[in-house]
Design a protein around this motif. Sequence first.
Motif, PDB file in Angstrom:
ATOM      1  N   ASN A  24      -6.390   8.240  33.939  1.00 43.24           N
ATOM      2  CA  ASN A  24      -6.931   9.368  33.184  1.00 43.24           C
ATOM      3  C   ASN A  24      -7.566   8.876  31.883  1.00 43.24           C
ATOM      4  N   LEU A  25      -6.863   8.006  31.167  1.00 44.63           N
ATOM      5  CA  LEU A  25      -7.412   7.440  29.925  1.00 44.63           C
ATOM      6  C   LEU A  25      -8.691   6.651  30.200  1.00 44.63           C
ATOM      7  N   ALA A  26      -8.641   5.779  31.193  1.00 45.68           N
ATOM      8  CA  ALA A  26      -9.804   4.943  31.517  1.00 45.68           C
ATOM      9  C   ALA A  26     -10.999   5.803  31.887  1.00 45.68           C
ATOM     10  N   SER A  27     -10.757   6.858  32.646  1.00 36.63           N
ATOM     11  CA  SER A  27     -11.828   7.750  33.062  1.00 36.63           C
ATOM     12  C   SER A  27     -12.453   8.461  31.862  1.00 36.63           C
ATOM     13  N   LYS A  28     -11.616   9.018  31.025  1.00 33.98           N
ATOM     14  CA  LYS A  28     -12.125   9.776  29.870  1.00 33.98           C
ATOM     15  C   LYS A  28     -12.800   8.892  28.837  1.00 33.98           C
ATOM     16  N   LEU A  29     -12.305   7.655  28.687  1.00 30.66           N
ATOM     17  CA  LEU A  29     -12.877   6.750  27.694  1.00 30.66           C
ATOM     18  C   LEU A  29     -13.996   5.879  28.261  1.00 30.66           C
ATOM     19  N   GLY A  30     -14.140   5.868  29.598  1.00 34.43           N
ATOM     20  CA  GLY A  30     -15.161   5.051  30.232  1.00 34.43           C
ATOM     21  C   GLY A  30     -14.926   3.559  30.056  1.00 34.43           C
ATOM     22  N   VAL A  31     -13.653   3.154  30.170  1.00 39.55           N
ATOM     23  CA  VAL A  31     -13.299   1.741  29.987  1.00 39.55           C
ATOM     24  C   VAL A  31     -12.725   1.165  31.278  1.00 39.55           C
ATOM     25  N   PRO A  32     -12.762  -0.169  31.413  1.00 38.48           N
ATOM     26  CA  PRO A  32     -12.181  -0.808  32.603  1.00 38.48           C
ATOM     27  C   PRO A  32     -10.659  -0.647  32.652  1.00 38.48           C
ATOM     28  N   LEU A  33     -10.155  -0.576  33.868  1.00 40.51           N
ATOM     29  CA  LEU A  33      -8.721  -0.485  34.116  1.00 40.51           C
ATOM     30  C   LEU A  33      -8.321  -1.605  35.064  1.00 40.51           C
ATOM     31  N   ASP A  98       0.227  -7.729  46.804  1.00 43.91           N
ATOM     32  CA  ASP A  98      -1.185  -7.358  46.972  1.00 43.91           C
ATOM     33  C   ASP A  98      -1.319  -5.906  47.432  1.00 43.91           C
ATOM     34  N   GLU A  99      -0.452  -5.498  48.337  1.00 47.26           N
ATOM     35  CA  GLU A  99      -0.518  -4.122  48.833  1.00 47.26           C
ATOM     36  C   GLU A  99      -0.140  -3.125  47.728  1.00 47.26           C
ATOM     37  N   ILE A 100       0.819  -3.478  46.898  1.00 44.10           N
ATOM     38  CA  ILE A 100       1.207  -2.603  45.782  1.00 44.10           C
ATOM     39  C   ILE A 100       0.017  -2.366  44.861  1.00 44.10           C
ATOM     40  N   VAL A 101      -0.704  -3.435  44.472  1.00 49.09           N
ATOM     41  CA  VAL A 101      -1.844  -3.238  43.555  1.00 49.09           C
ATOM     42  C   VAL A 101      -3.006  -2.555  44.255  1.00 49.09           C
ATOM     43  N   ASN A 102      -3.206  -2.817  45.539  1.00 47.46           N
ATOM     44  CA  ASN A 102      -4.293  -2.150  46.259  1.00 47.46           C
ATOM     45  C   ASN A 102      -4.052  -0.647  46.359  1.00 47.46           C
ATOM     46  N   ARG A 103      -2.817  -0.265  46.653  1.00 52.82           N
ATOM     47  CA  ARG A 103      -2.495   1.167  46.718  1.00 52.82           C
ATOM     48  C   ARG A 103      -2.614   1.808  45.338  1.00 52.82           C
ATOM     49  N   ALA A 104      -2.188   1.075  44.320  1.00 56.66           N
ATOM     50  CA  ALA A 104      -2.294   1.595  42.954  1.00 56.66           C
ATOM     51  C   ALA A 104      -3.753   1.741  42.544  1.00 56.66           C
ATOM     52  N   ALA A 105      -4.597   0.800  42.954  1.00 54.18           N
ATOM     53  CA  ALA A 105      -6.027   0.880  42.622  1.00 54.18           C
ATOM     54  C   ALA A 105      -6.658   2.099  43.287  1.00 54.18           C
ATOM     55  N   ARG A 106      -6.300   2.347  44.543  1.00 52.79           N
ATOM     56  CA  ARG A 106      -6.818   3.548  45.216  1.00 52.79           C
ATOM     57  C   ARG A 106      -6.347   4.811  44.506  1.00 52.79           C
ATOM     58  N   ARG A 107      -5.101   4.823  44.076  1.00 51.77           N
ATOM     59  CA  ARG A 107      -4.554   5.968  43.342  1.00 51.77           C
ATOM     60  C   ARG A 107      -5.332   6.180  42.039  1.00 51.77           C
ATOM     61  N   ALA A 108      -5.604   5.093  41.324  1.00 50.22           N
ATOM     62  CA  ALA A 108      -6.336   5.183  40.058  1.00 50.22           C
ATOM     63  C   ALA A 108      -7.762   5.691  40.288  1.00 50.22           C
ATOM     64  N   GLN A 109      -8.405   5.203  41.339  1.00 47.88           N
ATOM     65  CA  GLN A 109      -9.764   5.664  41.654  1.00 47.88           C
ATOM     66  C   GLN A 109      -9.763   7.135  42.052  1.00 47.88           C
ATOM     67  N   ASP A 110      -8.755   7.554  42.806  1.00 46.22           N
ATOM     68  CA  ASP A 110      -8.635   8.964  43.177  1.00 46.22           C
ATOM     69  C   ASP A 110      -8.421   9.843  41.944  1.00 46.22           C
ATOM     70  N   ALA A 111      -7.821   9.261  40.899  1.00 46.43           N
ATOM     71  CA  ALA A 111      -7.567  10.000  39.659  1.00 46.43           C
ATOM     72  C   ALA A 111      -8.775   9.968  38.714  1.00 46.43           C
ATOM     73  N   GLY A 112      -9.848   9.268  39.119  1.00 48.56           N
ATOM     74  CA  GLY A 112     -11.072   9.302  38.328  1.00 48.56           C
ATOM     75  C   GLY A 112     -11.497   8.016  37.667  1.00 48.56           C
ATOM     76  N   ALA A 113     -10.673   6.981  37.692  1.00 46.83           N
ATOM     77  CA  ALA A 113     -11.068   5.699  37.098  1.00 46.83           C
ATOM     78  C   ALA A 113     -12.161   5.079  37.973  1.00 46.83           C
ATOM     79  N   THR A 114     -13.218   4.578  37.351  1.00 51.33           N
ATOM     80  CA  THR A 114     -14.340   4.050  38.137  1.00 51.33           C
ATOM     81  C   THR A 114     -14.416   2.527  38.113  1.00 51.33           C
ATOM     82  N   ASP A 115     -13.992   1.895  37.039  1.00 53.72           N
ATOM     83  CA  ASP A 115     -14.051   0.437  36.913  1.00 53.72           C
ATOM     84  C   ASP A 115     -12.627  -0.102  37.027  1.00 53.72           C
ATOM     85  N   VAL A 116     -12.164  -0.308  38.277  1.00 52.02           N
ATOM     86  CA  VAL A 116     -10.776  -0.694  38.539  1.00 52.02           C
ATOM     87  C   VAL A 116     -10.739  -2.064  39.189  1.00 52.02           C
ATOM     88  N   SER A 117      -9.884  -2.942  38.645  1.00 51.97           N
ATOM     89  CA  SER A 117      -9.660  -4.254  39.248  1.00 51.97           C
ATOM     90  C   SER A 117      -8.163  -4.480  39.368  1.00 51.97           C
TER      91      SER A 117
END
Length: 175
Positions: A24-33, A98-117
Motif C-alpha cells: 500500500n505504501l509503495a503504491s501510494k508513494l510510487g516507490v520500489p518494493l 523462493d516460493e514464499i517470496v514469489n507468493r508474497a510478490a504476487r500478493r503485493a502486486q495484487d495490492a497495487g505495488a507495481t515495482d516489486v522485486s
Amino acid sequence: MISNILVATDGSDTADRAIDLAANLASKLGVPLTIGHVLQHGARAEELNRMAEVEHLVRHAAAETRSGLANVPLNLDAMVAGDISGAEKQRIIGVIGDEIVNRAARRAQDAGATDVSTHVVNGDYDDGILEMAKDVGSDTIVIGQRGLGRVQRMFQGSVSKKVNEKAECTVVTVR
C-alpha cells in the motif's frame, strides 16, 4: 521521504499483514518494493513445519527439486527426520524460500505495488534482513511482529525488536 521499501516475510499471517501495508505504501508513494526472506536453515523443525503446512510448501518443494521422494512428507518434521541428505534438505528449504517470496510478490502486486522485486539470503534473521536492506538500498523496512510470549521474548528476543534496534533506517513493525 521514503524512496525504497523492504518488507521481510516468513510466510506467516503477520508477515502477510506487513506485505499488505508495504505494498500500500509503495503504491501510494510510487516507490520500489523488495520482498525479502531469510532462508531458515537453522530453524527448528516446528517453525519450518508451520510455514510448510500453511501453504503446502513441502509438496511444492519436492516437485521443484525432483527429490525423488516416493511419499512426500506432509510436513517438515517428517522431512527433517527422514533419510534426505543435508544438501537435499538445503535445496528444499531454498525452494520453499523462493516460493514464499514469489507468493508474497504476487500478493503485493495484487495490492497495487507495481515495482516489486524479491531477495532471498542465508543467515541469521535479523542480520539477514538488515543486510538485504543495505543491498537493495532500502530506507524503510516493514516487518511483522512475531507473537512470542513474554518469557520467550526475554530469552530469545524477537527479530522485529532486533531489527528495530540495529537498523540505520526507518522500521515499521506490523502487529
